[in-house]
Motif scaffolding. Structure first.
Motif, short mmCIF file in Angstrom:
data_model
loop_
_atom_site.label_atom_id
_atom_site.label_comp_id
_atom_site.label_asym_id
_atom_site.label_seq_id
_atom_site.Cartn_x
_atom_site.Cartn_y
_atom_site.Cartn_z
N ARG A 1 33.49 21.73 -11.03
CA ARG A 1 32.55 20.66 -10.72
C ARG A 1 33.23 19.29 -10.76
NH1 ARG A 1 29.24 21.11 -14.83
NH2 ARG A 1 29.78 19.17 -15.88
N LEU A 2 34.21 19.14 -11.65
CA LEU A 2 34.93 17.86 -11.79
C LEU A 2 36.10 17.73 -10.81
CD1 LEU A 2 35.06 17.76 -15.71
CD2 LEU A 2 33.62 16.33 -14.22
N ASP A 3 36.21 18.69 -9.88
CA ASP A 3 37.27 18.71 -8.87
C ASP A 3 38.65 18.88 -9.53
OD1 ASP A 3 37.72 18.85 -6.19
OD2 ASP A 3 38.06 16.72 -5.91
N GLY A 4 38.67 19.58 -10.66
CA GLY A 4 39.92 19.74 -11.41
C GLY A 4 40.95 20.58 -10.69
N VAL A 5 40.48 21.60 -9.91
CA VAL A 5 41.45 22.46 -9.23
C VAL A 5 42.18 21.68 -8.14
CG1 VAL A 5 41.80 24.65 -8.04
CG2 VAL A 5 39.95 24.43 -9.71
N GLU B 1 41.46 32.88 -10.53
CA GLU B 1 40.95 34.12 -11.12
C GLU B 1 39.47 34.00 -11.47
OE1 GLU B 1 41.64 38.06 -12.24
OE2 GLU B 1 43.30 36.71 -11.73
N ASN B 2 39.06 32.83 -11.96
CA ASN B 2 37.72 32.70 -12.52
C ASN B 2 36.75 31.85 -11.70
OD1 ASN B 2 38.06 34.20 -15.08
ND2 ASN B 2 39.58 32.61 -15.50
N ALA B 3 37.20 31.31 -10.57
CA ALA B 3 36.29 30.55 -9.72
C ALA B 3 35.30 31.49 -9.05
CB ALA B 3 37.10 29.78 -8.68
N LYS B 4 34.08 30.98 -8.75
CA LYS B 4 33.04 31.84 -8.16
C LYS B 4 33.44 32.33 -6.77
CE LYS B 4 29.00 30.16 -10.68
NZ LYS B 4 27.70 29.46 -10.61
N ASP B 5 33.92 31.43 -5.92
CA ASP B 5 34.39 31.82 -4.58
C ASP B 5 35.77 31.24 -4.40
OD1 ASP B 5 34.81 32.50 -1.99
OD2 ASP B 5 33.00 31.56 -1.18
N MET C 1 37.38 28.22 -2.01
CA MET C 1 37.86 27.04 -2.72
C MET C 1 39.30 26.71 -2.31
SD MET C 1 38.40 26.53 -6.84
CE MET C 1 39.74 27.72 -6.88
N VAL C 2 40.16 27.73 -2.27
CA VAL C 2 41.56 27.51 -1.93
C VAL C 2 41.69 27.04 -0.48
CG1 VAL C 2 43.78 28.66 -1.59
CG2 VAL C 2 42.45 29.11 -3.65
N ARG C 3 40.91 27.63 0.42
CA ARG C 3 40.99 27.24 1.83
C ARG C 3 40.51 25.81 2.05
NH1 ARG C 3 39.53 32.56 2.39
NH2 ARG C 3 37.28 32.14 2.52
N LEU D 1 34.90 31.44 -18.25
CA LEU D 1 34.07 31.18 -17.07
C LEU D 1 33.27 29.89 -17.19
CD1 LEU D 1 32.79 34.79 -16.24
CD2 LEU D 1 34.50 33.44 -15.01
N GLU D 2 32.68 29.61 -18.36
CA GLU D 2 31.88 28.40 -18.52
C GLU D 2 32.73 27.15 -18.37
OE1 GLU D 2 28.70 28.20 -21.53
OE2 GLU D 2 29.31 30.23 -22.09
N ASN D 3 33.94 27.22 -18.92
CA ASN D 3 34.85 26.08 -18.78
C ASN D 3 35.24 25.89 -17.32
OD1 ASN D 3 34.80 25.74 -21.52
ND2 ASN D 3 36.82 26.62 -21.90
#
Length: 946
Positions: free
Chosen positions: A738-742, A769-773, A777-779, A730-732
């Motif tokens: 935050r770095l827009d990695g997804v 799986e581990n993103a907060k929302d 995020m996907v939308r 989760l921390e990673n």
């Protein structure tokens, strides 16, 4: 030395016929270089320094008896050296103010004794001995205008009288003096080029050198700048030389080789106008009428030509023809030289140094002569710097390669050895090695490998090693039986470290055989030929050699062959992993690099990874990471660490050795070859939770995310895996988000490379799986859902499996499930259900299970024919397929028609067995599906019988 003094030095004239060296920059430079040559001669060439001159060098010296120390007999003002010739005459005698010297050893001592008067003594000596070479070696070696053919004259002496006793020293001395001449001429040419005066613009110029001169290099050293042909209306055409000394008439230069035509045939005039006024009355009359006339105006009246066009280099034609199937079955690991390259040629022979012409003349002489003369010519040629391209091409351009290769077919061992020594050096040039192959040289060298003479064997093998750098040459070696012969050379080496002279030759034969096999092993067919010839056990034996120079080509061959599975197995079975690990601890970086590279390739197999650990090879690999400046070694080391990290037992060891901390430090400012391996190792290491935290704490997340913007396909595959592995914590994941990695991962789904697509899709799964929302995020990725659904059209099973896994994560969010349903995810998933690939089956079943939870998707799956194939998944031997399938069938069984289809395909019997599984998820899904089928059956019976 004589040529430079004649052509480059600037002399005053005197009525007596003797001149002095002028005080000019050119002369000062010449004197300093001659001084340095003489001063170091004794230490560098002790044997030649003792050679007794034919005549002594004599001059008026400023030295006195008090300047001389030990090694000299002093009697008043007279000094004699204790060193004498064979007749007892002193090699140096001083009778002030005259000094007489008979050898270079005494010349060296004089300049050392002269201290601050060194240059003065050199100047005095040269002024008194205008042609020192003639005095040193005899009048037949006097410097003459034209070419410096002193070596050729010596060869003539040998040819006539076969005087071999002093020949070797004479040859070496001549060559040393020639090399000095070349150096002096080159230096003076640079000086001259800095102050070339104004010349009229040419009307027709054959060639202009980069220094502004339009004369051949061997004439530029005379200060000659260009040649003019002027056709006055009242006299014959005038052939004029323009030089730094002025302008004068020459003998009429028309073609190369007429050296006498360069001779001056008139007085020297200060400028062109003065010469023309002297030779043409009509020009003088008209030019005197001009007011404010400038030399530039002459150009309008002149036809200017460069009178000596340089012969272009000869080209070597490659025989054409279409090859058979054997021509196109070489290894994909072959280097950039493997394809035939067009020969790179300059438009003309610009600025060719004098060595070029000297070698050409030596090669021309090589074509004739007896054995002794041939050997001397070969020795003379070897004394040139054959690593220089100019010297290499000089040999080729005059037909020297044909002569050298022809010498290999003679019965004279010395000629063969001399020829091979030259071919070995010049074959490092890509143009030369192609020419050798074209001329059939490889076939001849392969035959020489059968020779009983060990010198011939190792020289032939080493030359083959140089030539076989491209595909056609490697094929030629194989087709003419060279691989078997080279393998046989490996079987002649003693195991001990202390060797006799004969055993040292055996080692050299084997070393050169291994070198040639290394070059040849870049071909897949040659790898197989080496194996069939019994090369593996012999290489294994040589791998235990105490000689590092032997180990490098042996390991180089092994690491090249390790791309083949048969070799990797053999390397394990022959116990070579232990030796490779042992050599990781040596001090030779090149050997370490090849050992690490071999481990890199072999560690694809689990057994090898275990052996490296058991032989304690993991720690040396981590230690080698400190050699970050050696990029080749670093690439091989990180590659070995990456592949070894595939085994979790090795990852645990790397944790103990703090390898990941070092690897994270290598994520920036490294070549892509290194980055691919570093990121690959981090991706494997990140499978363990503790390592994921280590990567974060060492600041590794940001550089990993930054690498997602690259273009290197192999690097993208590895970095997506590493980011995905880190995202399971989760921390990673917070940092990655935050770095827009997804978003960067999602954009890689557009990459045309299916490996990148699949790796990106796998990495997206833990991110969702581990993103907060995760739903929001996907939308937020415009067009992202449509993009991932469209990847279900891929024909690559890994892409399909990874995309199905991602869809299973995406479908957990109801809104996103609705969107992908609109994009047609149901029929696309249903179409894939007939697969037999268990990995795809598992993730496909998961995706179907999730997608059933929206609207009428269950019904649509049934109508699309997805149910019956899913029932067959339960017969798979992969238990993970069973769990996902049971969950999908449970969701599908909520539709009555699907229950009927399942029942008809025998699902109940299969599920009953799974209801007793220890896997609670499987047990519950199986029971739920059976319950739904049973409820439907009961409802059916009730409806039928009331």
């Amino acid at each position: 030395m004589g040529v430079a003094l004649t052509r480059a030095a600037q002399w005053t004239t005197a009525s007596s016929g003797t001149g002095k060296l002028e005080i000019t920059p050119v002369n000062e430079s010449l004197l300093k270089e001659i001084l340095e040559f003489v001063e170091q001669f004794s230490s560098r060439h002790p044997q030649e320094a003792k050679h007794v001159f034919k005549e002594p060098l004599q001059w008026t010296t400023s030295l006195e008896a008090s300047d001389f120390k030990t090694e000299y007999d002093i009697s008043g003002p007279t000094v004699k050296s204790q060193e004498t010739d064979r007749d007892g005459h002193p090699m140096l005698q001083l009778t002030p103010p005259s000094i007489s010297v008979h050898s270079f050893s005494q010349l060296s001592k004089i300049v050392q004794l002269a201290t601050d008067k060194k240059l003065k003594e050199v100047r005095a000596c040269l002024e008194a001995n205008r042609d020192p070479v003639a005095k040193m070696l005899g009048p037949s070696f006097a410097t003459v205008e034209g070419e410096d053919s002193s070596v050729l004259r010596l060869l003539e002496e040998v040819k006539e009288g076969d005087q071999a006793k002093e020949t070797e020293i004479k040859v070496k001395l001549i060559i040393l003096l020639q090399q000095l001449d070349t150096q002096l001429l080159s230096s003076s040419l640079k000086q001259i080029s800095q102050w070339v005066p104004f010349l009229p613009p040419p009307h027709s110029v054959y060639y202009e050198f980069t220094n502004g001169c339009r004369t051949p290099p061997w004439r530029q050293v005379h200060g000659e700048i260009c040649y003019l042909v002027i056709k006055p209306c009242d006299t014959q055409p005038l052939h004029i030389t323009c030089s730094t000394a002025g302008v004068f008439l020459n003998g009429g230069i028309r073609q190369e080789g007429e050296e006498n035509a360069y001779d001056r045939t008139s007085d020297v005039y200060r400028d062109l106008v003065t010469l023309l006024k002297s030779k043409s009355p009509h020009f003088a009359e008209n030019i005197n009428k001009q007011v404010g006339f400038h030399v530039k105006q002459v150009a309008g009246f002149l036809r200017v030509i460069f009178a000596l066009p340089i012969t272009p280099r000869s080209s070597i034609k490659t025989p054409g023809g279409v090859g058979g199937a054997d021509d196109f079955s070489e290894s994909s690991s072959e280097s950039e030289e493997d394809e035939e390259q067009p020969e790179r040629r300059t438009e003309s022979n610009t600025d060719l140094p004098s060595e070029y012409w000297q070698i050409q003349k030596l090669v021309k002489y090589l074509k004739g002569g007896n054995q002794t003369a041939t050997v001397i010519a070969l020795c003379s040629m070897r004394d040139f710097n054959l690593a220089q391209e100019t010297c290499q091409l000089a040999i080729r351009d005059v037909g020297g390669l044909e002569v050298l290769i022809n010498l290999l077919d003679t019965e004279e061992i010395k000629c063969k050895i001399g020829s091979l020594k030259i071919l070995k050096e010049i074959s490092r040039n890509s143009q030369i090695r192609r020419a050798i192959a074209d001329l059939g040289g490889l076939q001849t060298m392969v035959k020489i490998l059968d020779s009983p003479d060990k010198d011939l064997k190792y020289l032939a093998a080493e030359t083959i090693a140089n030539v076989a750098k491209f595909r056609r040459a490697r094929r030629t070696v194989r087709q003419h039986g060279g691989i078997k012969r080279l393998v046989e050379l490996l079987d002649c080496v003693p195991d001990s470290a202390a060797l006799t002279e004969e055993q040292e030759k055996d080692v050299e034969v084997a070393r050169c055989g291994a070198l040639a096999l290394w070059s040849c092993s870049k071909s897949t067919r040659n790898k197989e030929a080496i194996r069939k010839a019994g090369g593996i056990p012999l290489l294994a034996r040589l791998l235990k050699s105490p000689h590092e120079n032997m180990l490098i080509p042996v390991v180089g061959t092994l690491q090249e062959c390790a791309s083949e599975r048969s070799y990797r197995i053999a390397i394990q079975m022959e116990g070579m992993i232990e030796d490779l690990v042992k050599n990781l601890n040596c001090d030779n970086h090149e050997l370490q690099m090849h050992c690490a590279s071999a481990i890199f390739k072999c560690a694809e197999d689990k057994r090898t990874r275990d052996l490296v650990r058991q032989c304690e090879g993991l720690q040396p690999l981590v230690t080698l990471l400190s050699q970050a400046d050696n990029k080749q070694l670093l690439a091989a080391t990180t590659g070995a660490i990456w592949k070894c990290s595939i085994s979790m037992e090795n990852v645990a060891k790397f944790q103990d050795y703090k390898a990941l901390e070092t690897l994270v430090g290598l994520l920036t400012d490294q070549p892509e070859e290194v980055l691919v391996n570093v990121v690959g190792a981090l991706g494997e290491g990140a499978q363990k939770p503790a390592n994921r935290a280590t990567i974060r704490k060492c600041g590794g997340i940001q550089p990993l995310v930054n690498l997602l913007t690259g273009t290197n396909q192999a690097l993208l595959v590895n970095v997506t895996k590493a980011v995905g592995a880190c995202a399971t914590e989760l921390e990673n994941m917070t940092i990655i988000d935050r770095l827009d990695g997804v978003r960067l991962l999602w954009s890689l789904l557009k990459n045309p490379n299916p490996d990148v697509q699949a790796s990106a899709a796998w990495a997206i799964c833990p991110c969702i799986e581990n993103a907060k929302d995760s739903g929001e995020m996907v939308r937020s990725f415009v067009g992202g859902l449509e993009l991932i659904v469209n990847l279900l059209k891929s024909t690559n099973k890994e892409v399909l499996a990874s995309v199905c896994a991602a869809i299973a994560k995406i479908a957990k969010d109801e809104e996103n499930l609705a969107v992908i349903t609109d994009h047609g995810v149901v029929p696309m998933l249903a179409k894939l259900t007939n697969t037999t690939d268990d990995k795809l089956r598992r993730h496909l079943a998961e995706a179907i299970a999730r997608c059933c939870m929206w609207g009428s998707n269950r019904v649509l799956f049934g109508e699309a024919g997805a149910v019956a194939p899913l029932v067959r998944y339960l017969k798979s031997k992969d238990t993970s397929v069973h769990q996902a399938t049971a969950q999908a069938l449970f969701q599908l069984s909520k539709d009555p028609n699907n229950c009927i289809t399942m029942h008809d395909n025998g699902v109940v019997k299969l599920l009953l067995g799974m209801m007793g599984s220890t896997d609670e998820v499987l047990q519950e899904a199986a029971a739920g599906c059976v319950a739904n089928i049973r409820r439907l059956a009961l409802a059916n019976e009730k409806a039928r019988y009331g």
